[in-house]
Scaffold this active site. Structure first.
Site, PDB file in Angstrom:
ATOM      1  CG  ASP A 288      45.534   6.977  28.641  1.00 16.31           C
ATOM      2  OD1 ASP A 288      44.945   6.763  27.561  1.00 16.31           O
ATOM      3  OD2 ASP A 288      46.700   7.428  28.709  1.00 16.31           O
ATOM      4  CD  GLU A 306      47.207   7.491  25.157  1.00 16.48           C
ATOM      5  OE1 GLU A 306      47.611   6.869  24.153  1.00 16.48           O
ATOM      6  OE2 GLU A 306      47.777   7.448  26.262  1.00 16.48           O
ATOM      7  CD  GLU A 307      44.785   8.939  20.098  1.00 16.87           C
ATOM      8  OE1 GLU A 307      43.749   8.408  20.567  1.00 16.87           O
ATOM      9  OE2 GLU A 307      45.661   8.286  19.486  1.00 16.87           O
TER      10      GLU A 307
HETATM   11  N1  AR6 Z   1      34.812   5.690  28.165  1.00 17.43           N
HETATM   12  C1  AR6 Z   1      34.581   4.367  28.132  1.00 17.43           C
HETATM   13  N2  AR6 Z   1      34.826   3.583  27.069  1.00 17.43           N
HETATM   14  C2  AR6 Z   1      35.341   4.163  25.976  1.00 17.43           C
HETATM   15  C3  AR6 Z   1      35.617   5.551  25.927  1.00 17.43           C
HETATM   16  C4  AR6 Z   1      35.328   6.331  27.089  1.00 17.43           C
HETATM   17  N3  AR6 Z   1      35.559   7.641  27.142  1.00 17.43           N
HETATM   18  N4  AR6 Z   1      36.109   5.834  24.713  1.00 17.43           N
HETATM   19  C5  AR6 Z   1      36.145   4.677  24.037  1.00 17.43           C
HETATM   20  N5  AR6 Z   1      35.682   3.653  24.781  1.00 17.43           N
HETATM   21  P1  AR6 Z   1      40.474   2.728  21.989  1.00 17.43           P
HETATM   22  P2  AR6 Z   1      42.579   0.689  22.319  1.00 17.43           P
HETATM   23  C6  AR6 Z   1      35.591   2.236  24.412  1.00 17.43           C
HETATM   24  O1  AR6 Z   1      40.318   2.259  20.589  1.00 17.43           O
HETATM   25  O2  AR6 Z   1      41.914  -0.337  21.493  1.00 17.43           O
HETATM   26  C7  AR6 Z   1      44.922   5.262  20.781  1.00 17.43           C
HETATM   27  O3  AR6 Z   1      45.474   5.744  19.594  1.00 17.43           O
HETATM   28  C8  AR6 Z   1      35.122   2.005  22.982  1.00 17.43           C
HETATM   29  O4  AR6 Z   1      34.390   0.778  22.962  1.00 17.43           O
HETATM   30  O5  AR6 Z   1      40.781   4.148  22.233  1.00 17.43           O
HETATM   31  O6  AR6 Z   1      43.254   0.268  23.592  1.00 17.43           O
HETATM   32  C9  AR6 Z   1      46.013   5.003  21.808  1.00 17.43           C
HETATM   33  O7  AR6 Z   1      46.992   6.016  21.787  1.00 17.43           O
HETATM   34  C10 AR6 Z   1      36.439   1.839  22.244  1.00 17.43           C
HETATM   35  O8  AR6 Z   1      36.297   1.110  21.043  1.00 17.43           O
HETATM   36  O9  AR6 Z   1      41.592   1.876  22.791  1.00 17.43           O
HETATM   37  C11 AR6 Z   1      46.557   3.693  21.344  1.00 17.43           C
HETATM   38  O10 AR6 Z   1      47.469   3.855  20.289  1.00 17.43           O
HETATM   39  C12 AR6 Z   1      37.257   1.070  23.244  1.00 17.43           C
HETATM   40  O11 AR6 Z   1      36.904   1.691  24.493  1.00 17.43           O
HETATM   41  C13 AR6 Z   1      45.322   2.964  20.851  1.00 17.43           C
HETATM   42  O12 AR6 Z   1      44.376   3.996  20.514  1.00 17.43           O
HETATM   43  C14 AR6 Z   1      38.730   1.110  23.019  1.00 17.43           C
HETATM   44  O13 AR6 Z   1      39.177   2.427  22.825  1.00 17.43           O
HETATM   45  C15 AR6 Z   1      44.707   2.117  21.931  1.00 17.43           C
HETATM   46  O14 AR6 Z   1      43.633   1.418  21.382  1.00 17.43           O
END
Ligand code: AR6
Length: 511
Positions: A288, A306-307
């Site tokens: 996650d 995550e959401e």
């Molecule tokens: N499976 C695989 N890859 C994925 C998926 C999925 N289901 N969904 C997205 N990606 P992000 P962060 C890829 O932005 O940067 C939330 O608010 C996709 O390339 O969710 O770690 C949390 O609560 C996406 O751009 O993660 C934190 O506050 C990338 O994974 C914050 O976002 C990153 O997804 C974390 O941000």
């Protein structure tokens, strides 16, 4: 036809479902840091309708109101400003609403009134109102108001007999687990729907699980999130799942932090795909991409990885109630949570799609073999900040904290499903984060499955870099040196290009 994946086929990655963990009976658990809200229970697949019982007999409620437990709305210590018991006010309001539902005369304004009455405050429930009155078809609305809502009210009103004691908090610095039933989760979530949870102790270090922000007017995807959550309530009021869930907080002790500069561990095996999502890689430890406040913006406007995960698997929301903000050396595991709805799109195009029946096998405690871990990256307001050693170390240690297998699993290593961790909302560099995750997985001796999220280039370039490391028989230490040399030299090359063009034997960095 471009290839769909590189490296080890997904099927060849050791998987929980093929080799389920052997768990001792709950009775035998001598681990004092494991709190059960249910009586010892052994799941028998031939009797899937057997359900665990609450820890105390259903007629006993053991009240607690201290710094280590969730403050439940039904506690006798839950008082109004004037000092009267809030629970009787809540009971009155909810029983009144329930009666209106039964008479088929309840409207969304009655929900609003009940919530406001329980909280002695005004609420904006524009989004809920829009969903029920404008989006739902007449029969959907009627079904919700007359069938689902009254049942939800019962779940909330019976929280004392369903949970029988307040869940323990998973506090900063503690390695501790909480095990409870899916019915208990549903009851707590029904309380959250009616916004019944009072302010918790240490309010600054927890998120609120109450639904009030979600109900407020907002962007269209909030409506889609609400659809998913109401769908969950429809499912559990219709047919209560009978299984078990565990939330586990883990704090990596200092002395277990790997010394990256010394590690002779070889590189782990790797699968890279471009069109599989993390949640579609069952039986692996699924990452996650978390916020340090677990759940991130799930109860507000947020709608990225995550959401979305928490919205389609709402039992995960219980972690908001018990999981204090995570520190660098900490993570929270979510075991057994079910998916109830499918989705399409992402972020502003997110849509609730259809009912989803999760048939994942259960372990012998009755938990679905779905293992998720909340792993929070650093949020970089300026992406240049990530190329410093302190940040690289922090991310390596965080990933290792999440990836490390507990002792009891050493004989049944299973793989990790991840992807562009920290590289969306948190603006990390995909190449750097991929290398960091490969190092952490290697150090944990586990294979890694990496989803590039429809990025063909990343799939190909990650595979090329990985092969280049393999060819040189690189160890974790070699890769770490490579990173240090990269940030010291700051070449006009991407990290992958630097690794590809810089033989390990030529690295200058000395410990
Ligand atoms: N499976 C695989 N890859 C994925 C998926 C999925 N289901 N969904 C997205 N990606 P992000 P962060 C890829 O932005 O940067 C939330 O608010 C996709 O390339 O969710 O770690 C949390 O609560 C996406 O751009 O993660 C934190 O506050 C990338 O994974 C914050 O976002 C990153 O997804 C974390 O941000």
């Amino acid at each position: 036809e471009p290839a769909e994946f590189r490296g080890l086929p997904l099927d060849d990655i050791p998987n929980l479902l093929k080799q389920p963990p052997l768990l001792t009976d709950m009775q035998d658990i001598r681990d004092h840091a494991h709190t059960f809200l249910i009586k010892p229970f052994a799941y028998d697949p031939s009797k899937p309708d057997n359900e665990p019982e609450p820890i105390h007999g259903a007629s006993v409620y053991v009240d607690k109101w201290d710094d280590d437990h969730v403050r439940l709305p039904c506690s006798s210590f839950n008082l109004t400003n004037k000092g009267s018991r809030k629970w009787s006010i809540i009971q009155n309001a909810l029983i009144y609403l329930q009666r209106k539902c039964a008479e088929n005369v309840a409207s969304v304004y009655d929900i609003k009134e009940a919530i406001e009455y329980c909280n002695e405050a005004q609420f904006d429930i524009g989004c809920l109102e829009h969903l029920l009155d404008k989006v739902y078809k007449e029969d959907e609305r009627a079904h919700f108001m007359t069938k689902v809502l009254p049942e939800m009210i019962s779940f909330a009103l019976n929280v004392d007999t369903i949970c029988t004691e307040p869940p323990i908090l998973l506090r900063i610095g503690s390695s501790r687990s909480l095990t409870f039933s899916q019915r208990q989760a549903a009851s707590l979530l029904a309380c959250a729907f009616f916004c019944l949870f009072p302010r918790q102790p240490h309010g600054q270090t927890y998120q609120s699980i109450n639904f009030n922000k979600l109900f407020e007017h907002g962007p269209p995807w909030k409506l889609e999130k609400l659809k998913c959550l109401l769908h969950y309530f429809w499912r559990v009021t219709h047919n209560m799942p009978k299984g078990v869930l565990t939330l586990r907080r883990f704090a990596l002790p200092n002395q277990w932090i790997p010394s990256w500069m010394e590690s002779q561990t070889p590189v782990c095996s790797l699968h890279v795909n471009k069109n599989t999502t993390i949640e579609d890689m069952p039986g692996l430890l699924q990452i996650d991409f978390a916020n340090e406040f677990i759940g991130g913006g799930v109860m507000g406007d947020g709608i990225v990885q995550e959401e979305i995960r928490f919205t389609i698997c709402p039992e995960m929301l219980i972690s908001l109630l018990v999981g204090e903000v995570m520190q660098t050396n900490e993570c929270i595991f979510l075991f057994g949570c079910e998916q109830y709805v499918s989705y399409s799109g992402y972020a502003d195009t997110f849509k609730a799609k259809a009912d989803f029946v999760d048939n994942t096998d259960r372990d012998n405690w009755g938990r679905r073999l779905c293992h998720v871990v909340a792993m929070d990256a650093i949020c970089f307001s300026n992406p240049c900040d990530q190329y410093i050693r302190a940040c690289i170390d922090r991310e390596l240690n965080k990933a290792f904290t999440c990836f490390r297998l507990p002792r009891s699993y050493e004989q049944r290593v299973y793989g990790i499903a991840t992807g562009n961790w920290g590289c969306g909302a948190f603006r990390g560099d995909k190449e750097l984060k991929a290398i960091i995750q490969i190092m952490a997985a290697s150090e944990a001796h586990r294979p890694l499955a990496y989803a590039t999220w429809h990025d063909q280039n990343l799939m190909d370039s990650l595979w090329t870099v990985y092969e280049c490391l393999l060819r040189q028989r690189a160890t974790v230490r070699d890769i770490y040196k490579c990173l240090l040399e990269y940030i010291a030299r700051r070449p006009q090359l991407s990290l992958f290009d630097f690794i590809r063009t810089t033989p390990i034997s030529s690295l200058q960095i000395k410990p």
